[in-house]
Design a protein around this motif. Structure first.
Motif, PDB file in Angstrom:
ATOM      1  N   ASN A 141       0.880  -1.171   0.000  1.00  0.00           N
ATOM      2  CA  ASN A 141       0.000   0.000   0.000  1.00  0.00           C
ATOM      3  C   ASN A 141       0.915   1.217   0.000  1.00  0.00           C
ATOM      4  O   ASN A 141       1.431   1.608   1.040  1.00  0.00           O
ATOM      5  N   PHE A 142       1.147   1.795  -1.177  1.00  0.00           N
ATOM      6  CA  PHE A 142       2.073   2.925  -1.314  1.00  0.00           C
ATOM      7  C   PHE A 142       1.328   4.221  -1.052  1.00  0.00           C
ATOM      8  O   PHE A 142       0.302   4.490  -1.673  1.00  0.00           O
ATOM      9  N   VAL A 143       1.839   5.033  -0.118  1.00  0.00           N
ATOM     10  CA  VAL A 143       1.252   6.331   0.189  1.00  0.00           C
ATOM     11  C   VAL A 143       2.327   7.401   0.023  1.00  0.00           C
ATOM     12  O   VAL A 143       3.514   7.121   0.160  1.00  0.00           O
ATOM     13  N   GLN A 144       1.902   8.616  -0.306  1.00  0.00           N
ATOM     14  CA  GLN A 144       2.856   9.711  -0.481  1.00  0.00           C
ATOM     15  C   GLN A 144       2.188  11.025  -0.117  1.00  0.00           C
ATOM     16  O   GLN A 144       0.969  11.117  -0.105  1.00  0.00           O
ATOM     17  N   ALA A 145       3.012  12.023   0.169  1.00  0.00           N
ATOM     18  CA  ALA A 145       2.505  13.312   0.643  1.00  0.00           C
ATOM     19  C   ALA A 145       2.471  14.377  -0.437  1.00  0.00           C
ATOM     20  O   ALA A 145       2.115  15.506  -0.170  1.00  0.00           O
ATOM     21  N   GLY A 146       2.857  14.027  -1.653  1.00  0.00           N
ATOM     22  CA  GLY A 146       2.883  15.019  -2.723  1.00  0.00           C
ATOM     23  C   GLY A 146       4.298  15.375  -3.113  1.00  0.00           C
ATOM     24  O   GLY A 146       5.273  14.851  -2.576  1.00  0.00           O
ATOM     25  N   LEU A 147       4.384  16.282  -4.025  1.00  0.00           N
ATOM     26  CA  LEU A 147       5.656  16.670  -4.632  1.00  0.00           C
ATOM     27  C   LEU A 147       6.602  17.327  -3.627  1.00  0.00           C
ATOM     28  O   LEU A 147       6.249  18.326  -2.996  1.00  0.00           O
ATOM     29  N   TRP A 148       7.783  16.744  -3.464  1.00  0.00           N
ATOM     30  CA  TRP A 148       8.897  17.281  -2.678  1.00  0.00           C
ATOM     31  C   TRP A 148       8.546  17.529  -1.211  1.00  0.00           C
ATOM     32  O   TRP A 148       8.961  18.506  -0.620  1.00  0.00           O
ATOM     33  N   ARG A 149       7.787  16.654  -0.621  1.00  0.00           N
ATOM     34  CA  ARG A 149       7.423  16.781   0.799  1.00  0.00           C
ATOM     35  C   ARG A 149       8.222  15.785   1.630  1.00  0.00           C
ATOM     36  O   ARG A 149       8.406  14.649   1.229  1.00  0.00           O
ATOM     37  N   GLY A 150       8.648  16.244   2.801  1.00  0.00           N
ATOM     38  CA  GLY A 150       9.227  15.318   3.763  1.00  0.00           C
ATOM     39  C   GLY A 150       8.088  14.511   4.358  1.00  0.00           C
ATOM     40  O   GLY A 150       7.082  15.074   4.787  1.00  0.00           O
ATOM     41  N   PHE A 151       8.208  13.195   4.356  1.00  0.00           N
ATOM     42  CA  PHE A 151       7.103  12.349   4.795  1.00  0.00           C
ATOM     43  C   PHE A 151       7.646  10.983   5.168  1.00  0.00           C
ATOM     44  O   PHE A 151       8.555  10.468   4.518  1.00  0.00           O
ATOM     45  N   ALA A 152       7.119  10.413   6.232  1.00  0.00           N
ATOM     46  CA  ALA A 152       7.491   9.057   6.644  1.00  0.00           C
ATOM     47  C   ALA A 152       6.242   8.335   7.098  1.00  0.00           C
ATOM     48  O   ALA A 152       5.272   8.952   7.538  1.00  0.00           O
ATOM     49  N   VAL A 153       6.270   7.013   6.985  1.00  0.00           N
ATOM     50  CA  VAL A 153       5.149   6.186   7.415  1.00  0.00           C
ATOM     51  C   VAL A 153       5.713   4.969   8.137  1.00  0.00           C
ATOM     52  O   VAL A 153       6.771   4.453   7.771  1.00  0.00           O
ATOM     53  N   ARG A 154       4.996   4.555   9.166  1.00  0.00           N
ATOM     54  CA  ARG A 154       5.412   3.374   9.932  1.00  0.00           C
ATOM     55  C   ARG A 154       4.337   2.309   9.815  1.00  0.00           C
ATOM     56  O   ARG A 154       3.155   2.565   9.975  1.00  0.00           O
ATOM     57  N   ASP A 155       4.762   1.104   9.528  1.00  0.00           N
ATOM     58  CA  ASP A 155       3.870  -0.057   9.502  1.00  0.00           C
ATOM     59  C   ASP A 155       4.557  -1.126  10.350  1.00  0.00           C
ATOM     60  O   ASP A 155       5.473  -1.805   9.883  1.00  0.00           O
ATOM     61  N   GLY A 156       4.163  -1.223  11.604  1.00  0.00           N
ATOM     62  CA  GLY A 156       4.846  -2.131  12.525  1.00  0.00           C
ATOM     63  C   GLY A 156       6.267  -1.675  12.739  1.00  0.00           C
ATOM     64  O   GLY A 156       6.511  -0.510  13.060  1.00  0.00           O
ATOM     65  N   ASN A 157       7.225  -2.556  12.519  1.00  0.00           N
ATOM     66  CA  ASN A 157       8.642  -2.203  12.680  1.00  0.00           C
ATOM     67  C   ASN A 157       9.252  -1.597  11.418  1.00  0.00           C
ATOM     68  O   ASN A 157      10.414  -1.202  11.430  1.00  0.00           O
ATOM     69  N   LEU A 158       8.498  -1.548  10.337  1.00  0.00           N
ATOM     70  CA  LEU A 158       8.994  -1.006   9.070  1.00  0.00           C
ATOM     71  C   LEU A 158       8.695   0.482   9.005  1.00  0.00           C
ATOM     72  O   LEU A 158       7.540   0.899   9.074  1.00  0.00           O
ATOM     73  N   ILE A 159       9.751   1.288   8.891  1.00  0.00           N
ATOM     74  CA  ILE A 159       9.605   2.737   8.775  1.00  0.00           C
ATOM     75  C   ILE A 159      10.265   3.153   7.470  1.00  0.00           C
ATOM     76  O   ILE A 159      11.431   2.845   7.230  1.00  0.00           O
ATOM     77  N   THR A 160       9.487   3.834   6.599  1.00  0.00           N
ATOM     78  CA  THR A 160      10.024   4.273   5.311  1.00  0.00           C
ATOM     79  C   THR A 160       9.814   5.776   5.154  1.00  0.00           C
ATOM     80  O   THR A 160       8.843   6.334   5.657  1.00  0.00           O
ATOM     81  N   GLY A 161      10.761   6.426   4.453  1.00  0.00           N
ATOM     82  CA  GLY A 161      10.666   7.852   4.162  1.00  0.00           C
ATOM     83  C   GLY A 161      10.433   8.072   2.685  1.00  0.00           C
ATOM     84  O   GLY A 161      10.892   7.277   1.858  1.00  0.00           O
ATOM     85  N   GLN A 162       9.719   9.146   2.363  1.00  0.00           N
ATOM     86  CA  GLN A 162       9.368   9.399   0.962  1.00  0.00           C
ATOM     87  C   GLN A 162      10.567   9.729   0.105  1.00  0.00           C
ATOM     88  O   GLN A 162      10.661   9.303  -1.035  1.00  0.00           O
ATOM     89  N   ARG A 163      11.481  10.491   0.645  1.00  0.00           N
ATOM     90  CA  ARG A 163      12.613  10.914  -0.165  1.00  0.00           C
ATOM     91  C   ARG A 163      13.829  11.119   0.709  1.00  0.00           C
ATOM     92  O   ARG A 163      13.741  11.021   1.924  1.00  0.00           O
ATOM     93  N   ASN A 164      14.946  11.448   0.118  1.00  0.00           N
ATOM     94  CA  ASN A 164      16.173  11.568   0.891  1.00  0.00           C
ATOM     95  C   ASN A 164      16.132  12.703   1.912  1.00  0.00           C
ATOM     96  O   ASN A 164      16.891  12.682   2.865  1.00  0.00           O
ATOM     97  N   PHE A 165      15.239  13.656   1.760  1.00  0.00           N
ATOM     98  CA  PHE A 165      15.129  14.730   2.743  1.00  0.00           C
ATOM     99  C   PHE A 165      13.987  14.481   3.726  1.00  0.00           C
ATOM    100  O   PHE A 165      13.465  15.416   4.313  1.00  0.00           O
ATOM    101  N   SER A 166      13.597  13.236   3.924  1.00  0.00           N
ATOM    102  CA  SER A 166      12.567  12.870   4.896  1.00  0.00           C
ATOM    103  C   SER A 166      13.189  12.360   6.189  1.00  0.00           C
ATOM    104  O   SER A 166      12.536  11.700   6.983  1.00  0.00           O
TER     105      SER A 166
END
Length: 100
Positions: free
Chosen positions: A48-73
């Motif tokens: 389930n891919f989610v994003q915050a829009g163009l050039w936004r710092g954003f992170a999501v956590r699903d259990g122990n998995l934490i991913t950031g949208q881009r290198n400046f997240s």
């Protein structure tokens, strides 16, 4: 990745990057900055891919998995990691044995 909620460099950002290099003549229009897109690949794996829009710092956590949208997240990703660590520490203090 199937069923996990994740984020990464979004297709809207890939489109923006492609249009920028095309408009500057740095790549022909039949070539892309990236040969594949992370959003498409993860969705293809059932994520389930989610994003915050163009050039936004954003992170999501699903259990122990934490991913950031881009290198400046990094700030958002670190904040999510800190919250995860703090909640595990609090749970361990109040309910030892549950986190083994």
């Amino acid at each position: 990745m199937k069923g996990r909620t994740v984020t990464g460099f979004a297709n809207v950002e890939e489109d923006f990057a492609d249009n920028a290099v095309w408009s500057m003549g740095l790549l022909p229009r039949d070539r892309h900055v990236m040969p594949w897109r992370i959003e498409d690949r993860l969705a293809g794996l059932g994520a389930n891919f989610v994003q915050a829009g163009l050039w936004r710092g954003f992170a999501v956590r699903d259990g122990n998995l934490i991913t950031g949208q881009r290198n400046f997240s990094g700030e958002e990703t670190a904040g999510s990691s800190s919250l995860r660590w703090a909640s595990r520490r609090l749970s361990a203090r109040h309910a030892p044995g549950l986190l083994r």
